[in-house]
Design a protein around this motif. Structure first.
Motif: not given
Length: 691
Positions: A315-320, A373-376
């Protein structure tokens, strides 16, 4: 070092050198072929070009080799390296290539250097060698230079050939002639300058540059770059031709300072003489530019480096990756409250409750939230996850969005993933190449059903809209309320700003920037400057009219259908942000860049509704005039949500741009209150200069 002299199974089956290489006869004589059988070639590197050099020269009948490489094959080698296959992953390159060469000529005299070429074994590597062929990786300039120096000292001819784009560039160094160091001049320099000098010395004409569609793939920090099998094969072909001339002493060899470039994509061949090598005065001017570009490339890569460890939660890699979503002047109005391994709360808050650019009760902040949100969603696809979101409440400038990122079997990586970091505002001149119908269709589709785009392509139409953008620029440069925003946002000291916009990225020339920096020290000073006759003309010309001329099109995006058709207004605005980010990333994916111009819609809104965004009555009157002109021109009213320009970048390569805060600064600690998620800054930051 280990010498391979084991018998090959085919040797017992009656391998015959003369018969195996008989088809070479005609281009070489029978005696010359026999001579090649007793020549020894040293090849440093068995990867991209080195392995193909070995196989090519083996098929030409060369009978002895010293080969060196310290790496093993991996999946990333498959696009170009002769020995790379599923069966060889993890195996020593030098051993695999030695085996392949022995399959061609079991009588080969092969000496392998499995630890690569080092200072300690250079002489052993070059012992008994008639020719050295450079197959070193681009990113090892030090050892390459040392081997070439030793070749010159020992009187060994040497060739360096680089696979460049869909072509090759090569230079021959002969004993008693210009040496490698005399040509390239790299000794004692920092590595980034060595890279520049080797690349530019090898490719003085730069035939490949015009079709390098994604410069970001050249990553000097991670030491990787784009490559092609076609270029590798061409390298081996030209080296084979030069090797025959050198080893047999037949044919004219144009050695350094001559260089050779052939590009199959361009269909061009150049053989030129670079007098004095990299000391050539014109070459030195080019080197300054290339060295600056390489330094900027390294700086950008460093600025984009993640602060996460390799074992960080997914989840942190996604946020990064998602943190690279655009926001108003790089304000990054989001903080992340991680709930568990699959879910989080995104806290959105504008930087100030009196930001004149965050108009219509925080509409730009909502848009930025939707873009996030789209980038997530796109970032999550890398990990086989989907993204679900729901508006979790809030009012005005403070909003919360709950995000779920569950694993979903069958989810594949979104093709837009590579565009997340490369997407940026480009305020430089674009090529005036028209948009293709396929481009326009893809961009319109990306916007979905709630938004409609109108293209303004003819020069006259572009200039009409540019006049309205110029009216907005005139407004924002005349009021102190905007001055405070711009002064807080501009970063004068960094080419890559993690919290604002680099001054070099705003689209103004160096002279105008210098004057502007002086003026920005005090509002009264800037006010006097702008109030002078023609004082705003250079800025408006560079920020509005020239960008309109040097673009493929200007565009306006409007809402269609009822505003509350699918839920609350906050949800609708977040959906619009999602669509706008998808639009932007699709443009990036198709090799296009864009520059928003939202200030025009913002000040027209104030004028249309007679809102008091400034104490200057004259400027408020200009905002009313802008609103009337925008409506009269058919560009829309309150339904206008986004506008800007789009086109193909004229200048490729790294440019000053905004980067991002590290993820560690964006994750909320559990004890923090939601209201502190994005604390108000002293000055607001507008979406007009979207980062």
């Amino acid at each position: 070092m280990r010498q391979l002299r084991t018998a090959h199974p085919m040797a017992d089956a009656g391998f015959d050198y003369d018969e195996a290489f008989d088809r070479n006869i005609g281009w070489v004589t029978q005696d010359e072929q026999r001579s090649l059988q007793y020549k020894r070639v040293a090849i440093a590197g068995m990867g991209g070009v080195g392995g193909v050099h070995l196989l090519t020269l083996t098929r030409m009948g060369v009978g002895a080799f010293n080969i060196a490489d310290l790496d093993s094959f991996e999946l990333a080698n498959f696009n170009r390296q002769a020995g790379a296959a599923l069966s060889t992953i993890g195996k020593s390159k030098v051993e695999v290539m030695a085996g392949m060469a022995k399959d061609i000529n079991p009588a080969l005299d092969l000496q392998t250097f499995g630890d690569g070429v080092t200072e300690a074994n250079i002489d052993a590597f070059l012992d008994g060698v008639d020719l050295f062929v450079d197959g070193f990786d681009f990113f090892v300039p030090d050892i390459r230079a040392k081997v070439f120096r030793r070749c010159a000292e020992r009187g060994i001819p040497a060739i360096t050939a680089g696979p460049i784009g869909f072509g090759t560039s090569y230079i021959v160094f002969l004993p008693g002639r210009m040496t490698f160091e005399e040509y390239f001049r790299i000794e004692g320099l920092p590595k980034e300058r060595q890279y520049a000098r080797f690349l530019l010395g090898l490719t003085p004409k730069g035939l490949h540059r015009s079709y390098l569609v994604d410069p970001s793939r050249l990553n000097l920090v991670e030491k990787r770059g784009p490559s092609s099998a076609a270029a590798v094969q061409l390298c081996a072909g030209v080296v084979g031709g030069e090797a025959v001339k050198i080893l047999l002493g037949r044919g004219k060899v144009r050695a350094a300072p001559y260089y050779h470039q052939f590009d199959a994509f361009q269909g061009r061949f150049v053989c030129g003489r670079l007098f004095m090598g990299n000391r050539n005065p014109l070459q030195r001017l080019k080197l300054k530019i290339v060295e600056q570009n390489i330094a900027m490339t390294l700086a950008l890569a460093e600025a984009q480096r993640s602060d996460l460890s390799a074992d960080a939660p997914e989840i942190e890699k996604i946020l990064d990756l998602a943190r690279w979503a655009p926001s108003g002047d790089n304000s990054q109005p989001w903080r992340f409250e991680i709930l568990d391994e699959d879910s989080l709360i995104v806290h959105l808050r504008a930087q100030s409750d009196w930001d004149l650019y965050d108009y219509k009760d925080g509409q730009p902040t909502h848009f930025s939230g939707g873009m996030l949100l789209e980038t997530l969603r796109i970032a999550a696809s890398q990990f086989g996850r989907i993204m679900l979101w729901s508006h979790a409440g809030g009012s005005g400038l403070t909003q919360q969005v709950r995000v779920e990122l569950p694993k979903s079997p069958g989810t594949v990586e979104d093709p837009l993933v590579p565009t997340i970091k490369t997407r940026s505002v480009d305020r430089t001149p674009y090529a005036r190449r028209k948009l293709g119908e396929a481009d326009k269709a893809a961009l319109a589709e990306a916007l979905g059903e709630e938004l409609a785009i109108e293209w303004h392509e003819p020069l006259g139409d572009r200039l009409k809209l540019a006049r309205l953008n110029a009216m907005a620029t005139d407004i924002r440069l005349r009021i102190e309320e905007a001055f405070r925003v711009h002064r807080a946002m501009l970063d004068w000291d960094r080419d890559f700003s993690p919290t604002g916009i680099p001054a070099k990225a705003v689209g103004l020339d160096a002279g105008t920037l210098k004057v502007m920096r002086w003026g920005f020290k005090d509002w009264r000073r800037l006010q006097r400057m702008n109030g002078m006759p023609g004082g705003l003309l250079p800025t408006i010309l560079q920020m509005d009219y020239l960008p309109a001329i040097f673009s493929a099109a200007l565009f306006t995006i409007r809402r269609v259908g009822p505003a509350d058709a699918n839920g609350s207004e906050s949800e609708a605005l977040l959906r619009i942000g999602i669509a706008l980010q998808r639009f932007w990333l699709v443009a990036e994916h198709r090799g296009l860049v864009l520059q928003p111009a939202l200030a025009t819609a913002i000040f027209a809104h104030y004028g249309r509704h007679d809102e008091s965004f400034t104490e200057d009555d004259k400027v408020r009157k200009r905002a009313k005039d802008l609103a009337g002109a925008l409506q009269q021109g058919g560009y829309g009213g309150d339904d206008l949500v986004f506008l800007g320009r789009i086109g193909t970048p004229k200048r490729k390569g790294p440019k000053p741009r905004s980067v991002r805060r590290p993820l560690s600064e964006l994750i909320l600690r559990k004890e923090e209150e939601a209201v502190t998620a994005a604390p108000a800054a002293e000055h607001p930051i507008p979406l007009q200069n979207e980062a």
